[in-house]
Design an enzyme around this catalytic site. Structure first.
Site, PDB file in Angstrom:
ATOM      1  N   ARG A   1      73.039 -21.157  26.303  1.00 54.14           N
ATOM      2  CA  ARG A   1      73.067 -22.171  27.357  1.00 54.14           C
ATOM      3  C   ARG A   1      73.857 -21.587  28.521  1.00 54.14           C
ATOM      4  NH1 ARG A   1      77.820 -21.671  27.787  1.00 54.14           N
ATOM      5  NH2 ARG A   1      77.805 -23.407  29.199  1.00 54.14           N
ATOM      6  N   GLY A   2      73.940 -22.360  29.626  1.00 50.86           N
ATOM      7  CA  GLY A   2      74.542 -21.818  30.839  1.00 50.86           C
ATOM      8  C   GLY A   2      73.448 -21.156  31.665  1.00 50.86           C
ATOM      9  N   ALA A   3      73.462 -21.453  32.973  1.00 48.41           N
ATOM     10  CA  ALA A   3      72.322 -21.072  33.822  1.00 48.41           C
ATOM     11  C   ALA A   3      71.972 -19.584  33.737  1.00 48.41           C
ATOM     12  CB  ALA A   3      72.626 -21.464  35.268  1.00 48.41           C
TER      13      ALA A   3
ATOM     14  N   ARG B   1      64.207 -26.351  29.588  1.00 46.55           N
ATOM     15  CA  ARG B   1      65.290 -27.117  30.227  1.00 46.55           C
ATOM     16  C   ARG B   1      64.995 -27.159  31.727  1.00 46.55           C
ATOM     17  NH1 ARG B   1      71.292 -25.951  28.470  1.00 46.55           N
ATOM     18  NH2 ARG B   1      71.467 -28.091  29.226  1.00 46.55           N
TER      19      ARG B   1
ATOM     20  N   GLN C   1      81.500 -28.289  25.963  1.00 44.44           N
ATOM     21  CA  GLN C   1      81.447 -26.848  26.250  1.00 44.44           C
ATOM     22  C   GLN C   1      82.809 -26.299  26.669  1.00 44.44           C
ATOM     23  OE1 GLN C   1      79.194 -29.074  27.336  1.00 44.44           O
ATOM     24  NE2 GLN C   1      77.172 -28.187  27.651  1.00 44.44           N
TER      25      GLN C   1
ATOM     26  N   ASP D   1      74.264 -24.787  38.313  1.00 45.16           N
ATOM     27  CA  ASP D   1      72.951 -24.598  37.684  1.00 45.16           C
ATOM     28  C   ASP D   1      71.838 -24.465  38.709  1.00 45.16           C
ATOM     29  OD1 ASP D   1      74.659 -26.077  35.514  1.00 45.16           O
ATOM     30  OD2 ASP D   1      73.026 -25.009  34.503  1.00 45.16           O
TER      31      ASP D   1
ATOM     32  N   ASN E   1      75.645 -29.157  38.777  1.00 46.45           N
ATOM     33  CA  ASN E   1      76.418 -28.540  37.688  1.00 46.45           C
ATOM     34  C   ASN E   1      76.653 -29.613  36.634  1.00 46.45           C
ATOM     35  OD1 ASN E   1      77.773 -26.161  36.638  1.00 46.45           O
ATOM     36  ND2 ASN E   1      79.689 -27.265  36.952  1.00 46.45           N
ATOM     37  N   LYS E   2      77.307 -29.237  35.554  1.00 47.26           N
ATOM     38  CA  LYS E   2      77.515 -30.134  34.413  1.00 47.26           C
ATOM     39  C   LYS E   2      78.041 -31.497  34.841  1.00 47.26           C
ATOM     40  CE  LYS E   2      76.625 -29.477  31.042  1.00 47.26           C
ATOM     41  NZ  LYS E   2      75.281 -29.900  30.539  1.00 47.26           N
TER      42      LYS E   2
HETATM   43  O1  MRU Z   1      74.219 -27.640  29.483  1.00 45.92           O
HETATM   44  P1  MRU Z   1      74.786 -26.278  29.720  1.00 45.92           P
HETATM   45  O2  MRU Z   1      75.869 -25.907  28.744  1.00 45.92           O
HETATM   46  O3  MRU Z   1      73.720 -25.214  29.819  1.00 45.92           O
HETATM   47  O4  MRU Z   1      75.453 -26.398  31.127  1.00 45.92           O
HETATM   48  C1  MRU Z   1      76.178 -25.328  31.658  1.00 45.92           C
HETATM   49  C2  MRU Z   1      76.812 -25.650  32.949  1.00 45.92           C
HETATM   50  O5  MRU Z   1      76.683 -26.717  33.485  1.00 45.92           O
HETATM   51  C3  MRU Z   1      77.524 -24.543  33.607  1.00 45.92           C
HETATM   52  O6  MRU Z   1      78.619 -25.016  34.340  1.00 45.92           O
HETATM   53  C4  MRU Z   1      76.520 -23.907  34.547  1.00 45.92           C
HETATM   54  O7  MRU Z   1      75.425 -23.388  33.846  1.00 45.92           O
HETATM   55  C5  MRU Z   1      77.103 -22.964  35.463  1.00 45.92           C
HETATM   56  S1  MRU Z   1      77.602 -21.446  34.756  1.00 45.92           S
HETATM   57  C6  MRU Z   1      76.149 -20.613  34.446  1.00 45.92           C
END
Ligand code: MRU
Length: 355
Positions: free
Chosen positions: A52-54, A89, A201, A242, A252-253
């Site tokens: 996970r993470g962009a 996603r 996370q 993201d 973002n999250k």
């Molecule tokens: O749902 P996730 O864990 O994929 O979300 C991740 C985030 O929101 C991060 O802050 C985001 O991807 C930026 S860092 C690559």
């Protein structure tokens, strides 16, 4: 970055037909590697958040396209597998960016060269991701150094949300990269780590990776940041992203927007760190145009943790029958963002980036 003192990336090819990842669903309880051998494996790993993470979603999709090239007997089949990956996603633009980059590479080289071309491109995407994050660290370091110079001998307190660390990329991370650079440069730095409900996370991943690198940090409930800012305990906020629009609106999250509001109210700089693969130049209005993922209720109604006997257990934390909503991301308008830290330098949102 280091895991038990050994350098790791978050994914790599073990041979031409196997992608190996760190299974993030198991962290921090155990460090396990997982092999992905088909497009279906890759799609499941992204959807289920084993990765996970962009940045890492994009790099994994690029590797998934290398597996797709082996599975596809025709250009139409390759397109279908590409769609299977992009549908996993919706919010992180790095996913479609990586898949489209692979499709363009195959189109340029010819379908018959697809296996070799996509393998080479996947490796390039991973290497570029790591290099961009390292550069983000060098640029962000100067922001932290500037603050450190204003409070000699005292610790610089950074607040971050979610995991925009090396686990969210191939290496180094975006928001954490300047922190690692500051730590390595001997600047005393401490990170307030938002726990980041519902999937935790921050508590599970950011705390684990900062601990592995020896960076001082404290996990806080998501609602604590405003209080800390009011009492002078946060020098700057750095989050990841993201998807960032042409004008600098940042997805973002979920919960990032509230941190940006609190930072603005308290005169605290709010930086967003991202590689250029996270920009979506086709969008102008983040609030209206960025698709926001909604995930299952169970991520809100249940929590996973380790019991006293060491077993990993999942417990329900809301009454049976109470509905829950699970919006994965929110959008912070550009006006609340002090600066975007990219591999090319730092820019104010809405302005062209430094060359
Ligand atoms: O749902 P996730 O864990 O994929 O979300 C991740 C985030 O929101 C991060 O802050 C985001 O991807 C930026 S860092 C690559």
């Amino acid at each position: 970055m280091l895991v038990h003192g050994q350098p790791y990336r978050t994914l790599w090819m073990t041979d031409d037909a196997t992608v190996r990842i760190i299974d993030q669903r198991r962290l921090p309880w155990s460090f396990e590697l997982l092999d992905l051998r088909s497009v279906a494996d890759v799609a499941h790993a992204i959807r289920d958040m084993a990765v996970r993470g962009a940045g890492l979603i994009g790099a994994t999709a690029a590797h998934g396209m290398a597996l797709a090239a082996r599975e596809a007997a025709s250009p139409a089949e390759l397109q279908r597998l590409a769609l299977e990956l992009t549908a996993t996603r919706p919010t992180a633009v790095n996913l479609a960016w990586a898949v489209n980059r692979q499709l363009a590479a195959v189109a340029a080289a010819g379908f018959e060269k697809r296996v070799a071309v996509t393998l080479a491109e996947a490796r390039r995407v991973a290497d570029e991701d790591a290099a961009m994050c390292a550069a983000i660290g060098r640029h962000g370091l100067e922001v932290i150094r500037g603050i450190a110079n204003q409070k000699p001998g005292r610790v610089v307190n950074v607040l971050t949300h979610c995991n925009a660390g090396w686990l969210a990329f191939v290496d180094h991370g975006s928001a954490t990269s300047p922190v690692y650079a500051a730590h390595a440069a001997g600047i005393p730095v401490h990170v307030w780590v938002d726990e980041t409900r519902p999937r935790s996370q921050g508590a599970r991943l950011t705390a684990w990776e900062l601990g592995q690198q020896g960076v001082p940090h404290t996990v806080i409930p998501d609602n604590t940041g405003g209080h800390l800012m009011q009492h002078g305990l946060v020098d700057l906020v750095i989050t990841g992203a993201d998807r960032v629009t042409r004008g600098g609106d940042v997805a973002n999250k979920i919960g990032t927007y509230l941190k940006a509001l609190a930072a603005r109210d308290n005169g605290i700089p709010f930086y967003v760190a991202l590689p250029s693969s996270t920009f979506d130049d086709t969008l102008t209005d983040g609030l209206r145009e960025i698709p926001i993922e909604q995930r299952g209720e169970d991520e809100v109604t249940h929590l996973e943790g380790v019991a006293a006997d060491g077993s990993v257990q999942t417990v329900r934390i809301v009454p049976e029958g109470s509905p829950a909503a699970n919006y994965g991301f929110d959008v912070t308008p550009a006006r609340l963002v002090t600066g975007l830290i990219t591999e090319r330098g730092i820019t104010a949102p809405g302005l062209p980036g430094p060359e």
